[in-house]
Write a protein that holds these residues in place. Structure first.
Motif, mmCIF file in Angstrom:
data_model
loop_
_atom_site.group_PDB
_atom_site.id
_atom_site.type_symbol
_atom_site.label_atom_id
_atom_site.label_comp_id
_atom_site.label_asym_id
_atom_site.label_seq_id
_atom_site.Cartn_x
_atom_site.Cartn_y
_atom_site.Cartn_z
ATOM 1 N N LEU A 232 0.825 -1.197 0.000
ATOM 2 C CA LEU A 232 0.000 0.000 0.000
ATOM 3 C C LEU A 232 0.864 1.254 0.000
ATOM 4 O O LEU A 232 1.955 1.262 0.578
ATOM 5 N N PRO A 233 0.376 2.343 -0.624
ATOM 6 C CA PRO A 233 1.136 3.595 -0.648
ATOM 7 C C PRO A 233 0.944 4.432 0.622
ATOM 8 O O PRO A 233 1.338 5.589 0.663
ATOM 9 N N VAL A 234 0.304 3.847 1.631
ATOM 10 C CA VAL A 234 0.056 4.567 2.888
ATOM 11 C C VAL A 234 0.658 3.769 4.041
ATOM 12 O O VAL A 234 1.030 2.604 3.888
ATOM 13 N N ASP A 235 0.733 4.392 5.198
ATOM 14 C CA ASP A 235 1.255 3.739 6.389
ATOM 15 C C ASP A 235 0.288 2.637 6.836
ATOM 16 O O ASP A 235 -0.872 2.901 7.125
ATOM 17 N N GLU A 236 0.778 1.393 6.881
ATOM 18 C CA GLU A 236 -0.094 0.259 7.213
ATOM 19 C C GLU A 236 -0.643 0.345 8.632
ATOM 20 O O GLU A 236 -1.778 -0.043 8.889
ATOM 21 N N ILE A 237 0.187 0.844 9.560
ATOM 22 C CA ILE A 237 -0.259 0.936 10.957
ATOM 23 C C ILE A 237 -1.458 1.874 11.058
ATOM 24 O O ILE A 237 -2.467 1.553 11.697
ATOM 25 N N ASN A 238 -1.352 3.035 10.419
ATOM 26 C CA ASN A 238 -2.463 3.996 10.467
ATOM 27 C C ASN A 238 -3.716 3.428 9.803
ATOM 28 O O ASN A 238 -4.831 3.595 10.306
ATOM 29 N N LEU A 239 -3.532 2.762 8.667
ATOM 30 C CA LEU A 239 -4.675 2.154 7.985
ATOM 31 C C LEU A 239 -5.350 1.116 8.875
ATOM 32 O O LEU A 239 -6.578 1.083 9.004
ATOM 33 N N CYS A 240 -4.541 0.277 9.511
ATOM 34 C CA CYS A 240 -5.097 -0.780 10.362
ATOM 35 C C CYS A 240 -5.794 -0.207 11.590
ATOM 36 O O CYS A 240 -6.782 -0.769 12.063
#
Length: 256
Positions: A232-240
């Motif tokens: 993903l082009p975004v931070d995985e931690i924030n998405l999760c």
């Protein structure tokens, strides 16, 4: 509270630094003070502080050697250097060691207060981030355990398939359609759910799978459609975290 260790070979400076800020208001406690680098290193290893405030010129082990030792063994420690030497080489070396602030003596409360605020805020953000990562790791672990259980159930179901077919064959020979229907209904209800994969992204899949297991435990119908690629082009931690909050709210609403 955050812990700070102060190292300086001048007792007057140590006392001044201890008295300048309102430590309680900053959410910081002084874990101890040291008059030289070796004493400071032993204190740091024992107390494992969040912040180190150190002079450069000290006996036995100078401030740069202390910073190097700390940055290698305890990289989370935020380092502030208070020096009486306006030397570019010192400042350059300090930057290479990850020193957060380099201040020249003498310092005032007005100069120190914003430094402490910046460091304490950064530490709180780092700790919050670590808590979030630990929470997601815990979800991943529980997801892994759920997958192992589901795989074992699938293996058992495959093992039982021959027995099921033999039973159906016997009922078919009897020509008893009602018994066949009843047997099939019971067999279908015992088939384990194989909802083991929700999307390609492992972190998001772990979060969705974790809440899927929680919902099933509470007998809550659970249906998710999610299409996320592996990278993903975004931070995985924030998405999760966003995904976790959404599913947590949905689960709580379903339990009311």
């Amino acid at each position: 509270m955050l812990k700070v260790v102060i190292a300086d070979d001048e007792a007057r400076i140590l006392s001044l630094i201890r008295l300048l800020p309102d430590w309680d208001a900053l959410g910081i406690e002084v874990a101890g003070t040291a008059g030289n680098g070796l004493e400071a290193l032993a204190l740091i290893e024992r107390e494992r502080p969040d912040i180190l405030i150190t002079d450069i010129r000290m006996p036995f082990m100078d401030g740069m050697q202390l910073c190097e030792a700390v940055s290698h063994t305890m990289p989370w420690v935020q380092i502030v250097i208070l020096s009486g030497y306006d030397d570019f080489a010192y400042a350059q070396q300090a930057i290479s060691l990850g020193v957060k602030e380099y201040l020249l003596k003498p310092v005032s409360a007005q100069e120190l207060a914003p430094v402490y605020l910046r460091i304490s805020q950064a530490e709180r953000e780092r700790n919050a981030r670590l808590q979030q990562e630990n929470q997601l790791l815990s979800m991943q672990q529980q997801r892994y355990e759920s997958l192992k259980a589901a795989i074992e159930e699938a293996r058992q179901a495959r093992h039982d398939l021959r027995h099921q077919l033999c039973q159906l064959a016997a009922l078919a020979e009897e020509g008893n359609l009602e018994k066949i229907k009843a047997y099939l209904s019971g067999a279908v209800s015992r088939i384990p759910s194989l909802e083991m994969h929700f999307c390609e992204n492992r972190a998001a899949d772990g979060v969705v799978g974790y809440y899927c297991a929680l919902a099933k435990r509470e007998n809550i119908p659970y249906s998710v459609q999610i299409d996320l690629p592996e990278c993903l082009p975004v931070d995985e931690i924030n998405l999760c975290l966003v995904l976790s909050n959404l599913l947590e709210n949905a689960l709580e609403a379903s339990l009311r």
